[in-house]
Design an enzyme around this catalytic site. Structure first.
Site: not given
Length: 140
Positions: A78, A109
């Site tokens: 995201h 991430n």
């Protein structure tokens, strides 16, 4: 029939953020997000669905697809974190549109990027409005 290639680079607008889309790389060039303490408050009347889906505002030839990430070795990272928009179901769901996603190395991430996201969220304890610009790095 003949002519110059047409760019599909465009700016896409959502409830709490915008995306400037790079049609060549099929990732966001950058996102601009706004949140405050209220948008961080979790609303228990709905749940995070993890409903990743294609961006229909971009021509199919220039958008990314979930299949692009399958067995790629990368996470769907995201750019605008879902956790920043938990008080509104529409805003939360919009963070799962693939125009808000960039390929991210899983360790980065899940560890380092997550720590950055948590730090940025903590700024809402000190400032009324938070504006964040996030872009992807394209490393070899």
């Amino acid at each position: 029939k003949f002519g110059l290639p047409h760019s599909q680079n465009k700016t896409l607008y959502y409830e709490n953020y915008l995306v400037h889309w790079d049609s060549e790389r099929r990732v966001p060039k950058y996102v601009l997000e706004h949140f405050d303490k209220k948008t961080l408050e979790k609303n228990n009347s709905f749940k995070r669905k993890n409903n990743f889906r294609e961006e229909t505002k971009i021509d199919a030839n220039f958008r990314n697809k979930s299949s692009d990430f399958r067995k790629s070795g990368y996470d769907r990272g995201h750019m605008v974190p879902a956790a920043n928009h938990r008080n509104n179901e529409t805003a939360l769901d919009e963070t799962f549109i693939l125009s808000n996603i960039a390929p991210q190395e899983p360790n980065f991430n899940r560890k380092y990027w997550q720590q950055i996201e948590m730090f940025v969220r903590s700024l809402a304890n000190f400032y009324e409005d938070i504006y964040v610009i996030t872009g992807a790095l394209h490393l070899p």
